[in-house]
Design a protein around this motif. Structure first.
Motif, mmCIF file in Angstrom:
data_model
loop_
_atom_site.group_PDB
_atom_site.id
_atom_site.type_symbol
_atom_site.label_atom_id
_atom_site.label_comp_id
_atom_site.label_asym_id
_atom_site.label_seq_id
_atom_site.Cartn_x
_atom_site.Cartn_y
_atom_site.Cartn_z
ATOM 1 N N GLU A 113 0.799 -1.225 0.000
ATOM 2 C CA GLU A 113 0.000 0.000 0.000
ATOM 3 C C GLU A 113 0.833 1.276 0.000
ATOM 4 N N ASP B 220 -1.875 3.971 8.725
ATOM 5 C CA ASP B 220 -3.061 3.240 8.283
ATOM 6 C C ASP B 220 -4.343 4.013 8.602
ATOM 7 N N ASP B 221 -4.392 4.636 9.787
ATOM 8 C CA ASP B 221 -5.576 5.419 10.160
ATOM 9 C C ASP B 221 -5.781 6.581 9.200
ATOM 10 N N TYR B 222 -4.703 7.273 8.874
ATOM 11 C CA TYR B 222 -4.806 8.442 8.017
ATOM 12 C C TYR B 222 -5.176 8.058 6.583
ATOM 13 N N LEU B 223 -4.528 7.007 6.074
ATOM 14 C CA LEU B 223 -4.797 6.605 4.692
ATOM 15 C C LEU B 223 -6.230 6.117 4.502
ATOM 16 N N SER B 224 -6.834 5.599 5.559
ATOM 17 C CA SER B 224 -8.212 5.107 5.441
ATOM 18 C C SER B 224 -9.204 6.229 5.163
ATOM 19 N N GLU B 225 -8.833 7.473 5.509
ATOM 20 C CA GLU B 225 -9.718 8.623 5.303
ATOM 21 C C GLU B 225 -9.239 9.554 4.198
#
Length: 332
Positions: free
Chosen positions: A84, A314-319
């Protein structure tokens, strides 16, 4: 000890002086650059711009006008490379000078050193570069930058300014930093116990023409402080902020009234920040780093900090929306 935090922002690259999405760079596309020797070099992706920047600044540089120092400890290999994204971690040493001071031991109260005006108080900072990879649906145009801070000291401003100058001069490319995602900013930064004050502004036009000729007349301002919201009230407030931040003409609703502008004042660590909800796109996310990451010298433990950033990516990329739209260019 000073608290540690990270400043997180998204970035994209585009041709210098361009104002259209057509000239935005796909981060994973190959391209060619012309070296100072005249040799044309092929590059596999746009991470090479950042690598060359860090490598070009391994020697200490002094900005006499701003009275700041800047120097990178260049590491060419990513600390993480999966399906990713790729993550690079670089160390930057930076400090200020221009005024004298006394260094006093906090335990003995004795003066340990007298700092002169031309002595530079250099501190180490870590910066993380995240390059998302393409997938079947999109070609990634936005990446992320994480800047580690020590109390009130940070390196985002000086680093991005130097990147802008270097990319523009050497590659004819401009870099623009924005908020990773307004929705994510609201969820991660806006907490009930952090909210200090809300300023609500309503543009007002009287039916009496004589009123509208009066100097300074035409806006109504309402300031709310000593706030204490229930969980339900606070969720409703966040919904209003999310809606208002979604478009420059979206009105902010509060207690069944509609306002053309709203500013919220939040406390992040020891700092107070005022945020215009209609201009969240231009902000960076600043959040405190967990206390157990700090070493006895007041700086972060590199291994623990890297583990923390890996989880945060991962948290940031999810949004995060990885493509650049016209709205991203509106704030240039």
């Amino acid at each position: 000890m000073a608290s540690l935090s990270i400043t997180a922002c998204s970035f994209f690259l585009r041709k210098k002086n361009s104002r259209t999405t057509r000239d935005v760079c796909n981060l994973n596309d190959s391209f060619t650059i012309k070296a100072e020797s005249g040799e044309v070099k092929s590059c596999s992706d746009y991470s090479i711009l950042f690598k060359e920047f860090f490598e070009a600044h391994t020697k200490i540089q002094i900005d006499e006008e701003k009275q700041q120092s800047f120097q990178c400890e260049y590491e060419p290999n990513p600390i993480l490379d999966n399906e990713e994204y790729k993550v690079y971690c670089e160390k930057i040493n930076s400090g200020d000078y221009g005024s004298s001071s006394e260094i006093i031991n906090s335990n003995t109260k004795e003066i340990k050193y007298k700092k002169l005006a031309d002595d530079i108080d250099v501190k180490p900072f870590f910066i993380f570069l995240v390059i998302p990879k393409d997938n079947d649906k999109i070609k990634a145009q936005k990446g992320m930058l994480f800047f580690q801070n020590i109390g009130p000291y940070g390196i985002k401003t000086i680093t991005t300014a130097k990147m802008q100058d270097y990319f523009s001069t050497k590659f004819n490319i401009s870099i623009q930093c924005n908020c990773i995602a307004p929705k994510l900013f609201i969820e991660r930064v806006l907490k009930n116990n952090r909210l200090n004050k809300i300023t609500l502004i309503k543009n007002y036009k009287s039916n009496d023409v004589a009123d509208n000729l009066s100097m300074g007349y035409g806006a109504e301002s309402r300031v709310l402080s000593n706030l204490n919201f229930s969980e339900k009230q606070f969720d409703k407030l966040k919904d209003s902020i999310k809606y208002a931040s979604g478009g420059k003409y979206n009105l902010f609703e509060f207690e069944h009234n509609y306002y053309t502008n709203a500013k919220i004042q939040v406390k992040i660590g020891k700092h107070v920040k005022t945020i215009n909800v209609h201009n969240i796109d231009r902000l960076s996310i600043i959040e405190e780093i967990p206390y157990d990451i700090k070493s006895v010298n007041g700086h972060p433990d590199k291994t623990k900090l890297i583990d923390y950033v890996k989880k945060t990516v991962d948290d940031y990329l999810s949004e995060m929306v990885l493509t650049v739209g016209e709205r991203d260019l509106d704030y240039d």
